[in-house]
Design a protein around this motif. Structure first.
Motif, PDB file in Angstrom:
ATOM      1  N   PRO A 134       0.836  -1.215   0.000  1.00 60.04           N
ATOM      2  CA  PRO A 134       0.000   0.000   0.000  1.00 60.04           C
ATOM      3  C   PRO A 134       0.861   1.251   0.000  1.00 60.04           C
ATOM      4  CG  PRO A 134       0.110  -0.926   2.196  1.00 60.04           C
ATOM      5  CD  PRO A 134       0.803  -1.910   1.291  1.00 60.04           C
ATOM      6  N   THR A 135       0.277   2.337  -0.419  1.00 60.10           N
ATOM      7  CA  THR A 135       0.970   3.623  -0.448  1.00 60.10           C
ATOM      8  C   THR A 135       1.007   4.215   0.950  1.00 60.10           C
ATOM      9  OG1 THR A 135       0.263   4.031  -2.709  1.00 60.10           O
ATOM     10  CG2 THR A 135       0.960   5.942  -1.420  1.00 60.10           C
ATOM     11  N   ILE A 136       2.198   4.691   1.365  1.00 55.08           N
ATOM     12  CA  ILE A 136       2.327   5.292   2.700  1.00 55.08           C
ATOM     13  C   ILE A 136       2.644   6.778   2.607  1.00 55.08           C
ATOM     14  CG2 ILE A 136       3.097   3.122   3.742  1.00 55.08           C
ATOM     15  CD1 ILE A 136       5.943   4.219   3.679  1.00 55.08           C
ATOM     16  N   GLY A 137       2.726   7.316   1.374  1.00 55.02           N
ATOM     17  CA  GLY A 137       2.988   8.738   1.218  1.00 55.02           C
ATOM     18  C   GLY A 137       3.395   9.061  -0.194  1.00 55.02           C
ATOM     19  N   THR A 138       3.855  10.277  -0.382  1.00 58.02           N
ATOM     20  CA  THR A 138       4.318  10.720  -1.705  1.00 58.02           C
ATOM     21  C   THR A 138       5.718  11.259  -1.576  1.00 58.02           C
ATOM     22  OG1 THR A 138       3.386  12.917  -1.363  1.00 58.02           O
ATOM     23  CG2 THR A 138       1.966  11.278  -2.432  1.00 58.02           C
ATOM     24  N   CYS A 139       6.361  11.456  -2.742  1.00 56.72           N
ATOM     25  CA  CYS A 139       7.704  12.030  -2.744  1.00 56.72           C
ATOM     26  C   CYS A 139       7.913  12.848  -4.012  1.00 56.72           C
ATOM     27  CB  CYS A 139       8.765  10.941  -2.614  1.00 56.72           C
ATOM     28  SG  CYS A 139       8.884   9.859  -4.049  1.00 56.72           S
ATOM     29  N   LYS A 140       8.865  13.775  -3.923  1.00 57.10           N
ATOM     30  CA  LYS A 140       9.208  14.626  -5.063  1.00 57.10           C
ATOM     31  C   LYS A 140      10.678  14.411  -5.376  1.00 57.10           C
ATOM     32  CE  LYS A 140       9.460  19.479  -6.470  1.00 57.10           C
ATOM     33  NZ  LYS A 140       9.237  20.887  -6.058  1.00 57.10           N
ATOM     34  N   ALA A 141      10.967  14.133  -6.648  1.00 57.49           N
ATOM     35  CA  ALA A 141      12.346  13.902  -7.063  1.00 57.49           C
ATOM     36  C   ALA A 141      13.110  15.221  -7.064  1.00 57.49           C
ATOM     37  CB  ALA A 141      12.380  13.256  -8.441  1.00 57.49           C
ATOM     38  N   LEU A 142      14.189  15.266  -6.306  1.00 61.07           N
ATOM     39  CA  LEU A 142      15.018  16.471  -6.242  1.00 61.07           C
ATOM     40  C   LEU A 142      16.038  16.500  -7.374  1.00 61.07           C
ATOM     41  CD1 LEU A 142      15.673  16.540  -2.371  1.00 61.07           C
ATOM     42  CD2 LEU A 142      13.925  17.789  -3.664  1.00 61.07           C
ATOM     43  N   TYR A 143      16.441  15.318  -7.832  1.00 59.46           N
ATOM     44  CA  TYR A 143      17.431  15.215  -8.910  1.00 59.46           C
ATOM     45  C   TYR A 143      16.998  14.095  -9.857  1.00 59.46           C
ATOM     46  CZ  TYR A 143      19.929  17.292  -4.989  1.00 59.46           C
ATOM     47  OH  TYR A 143      20.268  18.057  -3.915  1.00 59.46           O
TER      48      TYR A 143
END
Length: 609
Positions: A538-547
Motif C-alpha cells: 500500500p501507499t504510505i505517502g508521496t515524494c518529489k524527485a530532487l534530482y
C-alpha cells in the motif's frame, strides 16, 4: 558524718563529744571505707554508661549494614524493580533506617562526651581530694597523740618528784628525831628534803603547763580541726552524690533529644508505606509485559463432509493467498493469525528442502532488496544475536526498547556536544593567549567529536525511524498515552515496518524459537512463490524527485527532477526508498534524491520474504 553541733557517731551510738571517750580514729576508718565505696559506685556507673555506648554503636553499625545489604545493586535488575511504589517504599524504609542508625550513633557520642568523659575526670579529682582530707585528719590525729604523750611524761615526772620529796621529808624528820645523829647529818637531810620539794614544785608547774597546753590542743582538735575535716569529707561525698544524680539525668536527656528525630524517621516510613499504590503497580506490570498483539480471531469451521483438495504446500504463503485468504496486516484485524504461544507446523517442503538448495533458489531468483535485508536479519537472529531493531520482541516491548535506545543515544550526543563546547572554549582561550597552549592541538579532537556526533545522530535517526514505524503499527493510542510512553515525535516522519517477519512466520504464526536456536535456519517460505506472487504494497505517502536518477541496475527505477511519485516503503537504513509510478512501475531510488511526504494516517503493509 558531722553535724553543726559537732555530734559524733562512735560504735553505733550518738553522743555529745565527751573528750575522754572519743575515738576519732575509728571514725576515720569508717569514713575512709564509705568514701571509697562511693568512688566504686561512681566508677561502676561509668562502666555501665561506657557499655551502653558500645551497644549503641554496635546497634547502629548493624542497622547500617542491614540497610546496605538490601540496597539495590547498581546496574542490576533490582534497579528496575524500584519503579513500583511498594519497592520504592521499601527503599525509603532502608534510607530512614540508615538515619535511624545515625541517631543511635549520636546517643553514643553524647553519652561518651557528656557522661563518661566528664565522670572519669571527676573521679580522678575526687580521689585526690579524698586523699588530701584524710591526710589532714591523720596529721591532726598524730599531733594530738604527740601532745598526749608529752602530757603523760610530765605527769609521771611530777608524780615521781612528789614521791621523792615525800621520802626525803620523811627521812629528814627521822634524822631530826634521832639523838644519835649528828647535827651535820640532820642538816644534810633537811637540805635534801628541801631540794626534793623544789623539784616537785617545778615538776608540778611543768605538768600544769603541759596539761593546759594539751587541753587547748585537744579542744582545738575535737572542736575545730576534726569537725572541719569531717565537714570537707561530707561536702565531698554530697558533691559525688549530686554529680551521679546529674549524670543520670543527662543519661535520660541524651535519649530524649533524639526522640523527635527518630519519630520523624518513623513518620517517613509510615508515609512511604501509605504512598504504596496497588493500582499503579498493577498498571506498571501491564505496561511492562503487554505485547501489543491483538487477540486471535475466531477459528473458521472446516467442513469435512465435502471433498477437499489438500496439497502439501497448503501452509505456504502463495497457496494461502491463492485460496483467497488475505495476509494479516498490523493495524488491521488479525483474522487467521495465531496467538503468540501457538506454533504452526511447517510444511513438508519446508521440513525436507536442504538449506543450500533453498538459498541458491533465492539468490538466482528475481532480486528484491527488501527481501534480502529481511533474510539477513532472520539469519542473524537464528544464530543467536538479537537484531539491532529489536524486531524479535512483541510490538509494545519493542517500542519501549527502541525508545530507551533513542534516549541513551541522545544522552551520548549531549555528552559529546558538551565536550566539543568545552574544547571550543579552550581553543578560543589558546587563540587569545598563545602562551597557555597551542590552539591547533585540539583540532584533531574536535574533528573526532564532530564525527562521533554525526554517527550518533545517524543512529538516532535510524532508531527513531524504527520507533515511528512500530508506533504506526501499534493499535491506536491516545495523545495522553503517547506522551506517557515517551514517544519521540521531533521528526515528522513515519515508516513502515520491514522486520515483522523476524517475529512472525509468513503464514501469520507467532514463534519464540528465533532467539533461542543456535543452528542456522532460513524462514520457512517458498522463495519463488513469494517473489512471483507478492501482493502490491500500500501507499504510505508521496515524494518529489530532487534530482534526475537513471535506474540502470535491476530493482531500481528512473525518475526525473521534479517528478511526483508514491512511496510504498521508506528507507530502512540502507539509503534506498521504494517508490511507485503506477501499478506496473516501482523500484528503489536513493533516499537523498527524493523529498518524502509521509501520510501519518497511512499504515504500512508487512513485507515478507
Amino acid at each position: 558524718m558531722v553535724s553543726q553541733s559537732h555530734r559524733y557517731v562512735f560504735h553505733g551510738a550518738i553522743s555529745p563529744a565527751p573528750l575522754c571517750c572519743m575515738k576519732p580514729k575509728d571514725q576515720f576508718d569508717n569514713l575512709e571505707k564509705h568514701t571509697q565505696w562511693g568512688i566504686d559506685v561512681l566508677e561502676k556507673y561509668i562502666k555501665f554508661v561506657k557499655e551502653r555506648t558500645e551497644i549503641e554503636l554496635s546497634y547502629a553499625k548493624q542497622l547500617r549494614n542491614l540497610s546496605k545489604k538490601y540496597q539495590p545493586k547498581k546496574n542490576s535488575k533490582e534497579e528496575e524493580e524500584y519503579r513500583y511504589t511498594s519497592t520504592r517504599a521499601f527503599l525509603a524504609t532502608l534510607n530512614e533506617m540508615n538515619d535511624y542508625a545515625g541517631q543511635h550513633e549520636v546517643i553514643s557520642e553524647n553519652m561518651t562526651s557528656l557522661i563518661t568523659g566528664e565522670l572519669t575526670r571527676y573521679v580522678q579529682e575526687l580521689k585526690q581530694e579524698r586523699k588530701s582530707h584524710f591526710h589532714d585528719g591523720r596529721k591532726a590525729q598524730q599531733h594530738l597523740e604527740t601532745c598526749w604523750k608529752q602530757l603523760e611524761a610530765s605527769k609521771r615526772r611530777f608524780e615521781r618528784d612528789c614521791k621523792e620529796a615525800d621520802r626525803a621529808q620523811q627521812y629528814f624528820e627521822k634524822m631530826d628525831a634521832d639523838i644519835n645523829v649528828t647535827k651535820a647529818d640532820v642538816e644534810k637531810a633537811r637540805q635534801q628534803a628541801q631540794l626534793r620539794h623544789q623539784m616537785a614544785e617545778d615538776s608540778k608547774a611543768e605538768y600544769s603547763s603541759t596539761l593546759q597546753k594539751f587541753n587547748s590542743e585537744q579542744h582545738d582538735h575535737y572542736y575545730t580541726h576534726i569537725p572541719n575535716i569531717f565537714q570537707k569529707i561530707q561536702d565531698m561525698e554530697e558533691r559525688r552524690i549530686v554529680r551521679i544524680g546529674e549524670s543520670m539525668k543527662t543519661f535520660a536527656e541524651v535519649d530524649r533529644q533524639v526522640i523527635p528525630i527518630i519519630g520523624k524517621c518513623l513518620d517517613e516510613i509510615t508515609k512511604a508505606a501509605e504512598s504504596i499504590d496497588h493500582k499503579n503497580d498493577s498498571q506498571l506490570v501491564i505496561e511492562a509485559f503487554k505485547s501489543g498483539f491483538e487477540p486471535p480471531g475466531d477459528i473458521e469451521f472446516e467442513d469435512f463432509t465435502q471433498p477437499m483438495k489438500r496439497t502439501i504446500s497448503e501452509s505456504s504463503l502463495s497457496n494461502s493467498r491463492g485460496d483467497g485468504k488475505s495476509e494479516p496486516k498490523f493495524g488491521g484485524k488479525s483474522k487467521g493469525k495465531l496467538w503468540p504461544f501457538i506454533k504452526k507446523n511447517k510444511s513438508p517442503k519446508q521440513q525436507k528442502e536442504p538449506l543450500s538448495h533453498r538459498f541458491n533458489e533465492f539468490m538466482t531468483s528475481k532480486p528484491k532488496i527488501h527481501c534480502f535485508r529481511s533474510l539477513k536479519r532472520g539469519l542473524s537472529l537464528k544464530l543467536g544475536a538479537g537484531p539491532e531493531d529489536f524486531s524479535n520482541l512483541p510490538p509494545e516491548q519493542r517500542r519501549k526498547k527502541l525508545q530507551q535506545k533513542v534516549d541513551e543515544l541522545n544522552k551520548d550526543i549531549q555528552k559529546e556536544m558538551d565536550q566539543r563546547d568545552a574544547l571550543t572554549k579552550m581553543k578560543d582561550v589558546y587563540i587569545k593567549n598563545p602562551q597557555m597552549g597551542d590552539a591547533a592541538s585540539v583540532d584533531h579532537r574536535l574533528a573526532e567529536l564532530g564525527q562521533n556526533i554525526e554517527k550518533l545522530r545517524l543512529e538516532v535517526q535510524k532508531f527513531e525511524g524504527w520507533l515511528a514505524e512500530v508506533e504506526g503499527r501499534l493499535p491506536a493510542r491516545t495523545e495522553q498515552a503517547r506522551r506517557q510512553s515517551g514517544l519521540y515525535e521531533a521528526q515528522n516522519t513515519s515508516t513502515v515496518n520491514s522486520c515483522a517477519q523476524d517475529r512472525e512466520s509468513p503464514d501469520g504464526s507467532y514463534t519464540e524459537e528465533q532467539s533461542q536456536e543456535t543452528e542456522m535456519k532460513v524462514p520457512a517460505t517458498d522463495f519463488d512463490d513469494e517473489f512471483d506472487d507478492e501482493e502490491p504494497l500500500p501507499t504510505i505517502g508521496t515524494c518529489k524527485a530532487l534530482y534526475t536518477f537513471e535506474g540502470q541496475n535491476e530493482g531500481t527505477i528512473s525518475v526525473a527532477e521534479g517528478e511526483m511519485l508514491y512511496v510504498i516503503e521508506e528507507d530502512k537504513g540502507d539509503g534506498w526508498t521504494r517508490i511507485r509510478r503506477n501499478e506496473d512501475e516501482e523500484g528503489y531510488v536513493p533516499t537523498s534524491y527524493v523529498e518524502v511526504y509521509l501520510d501519518k494516517n497511512a499504515k504500512g503493509a508487512m513485507t515478507y520474504i
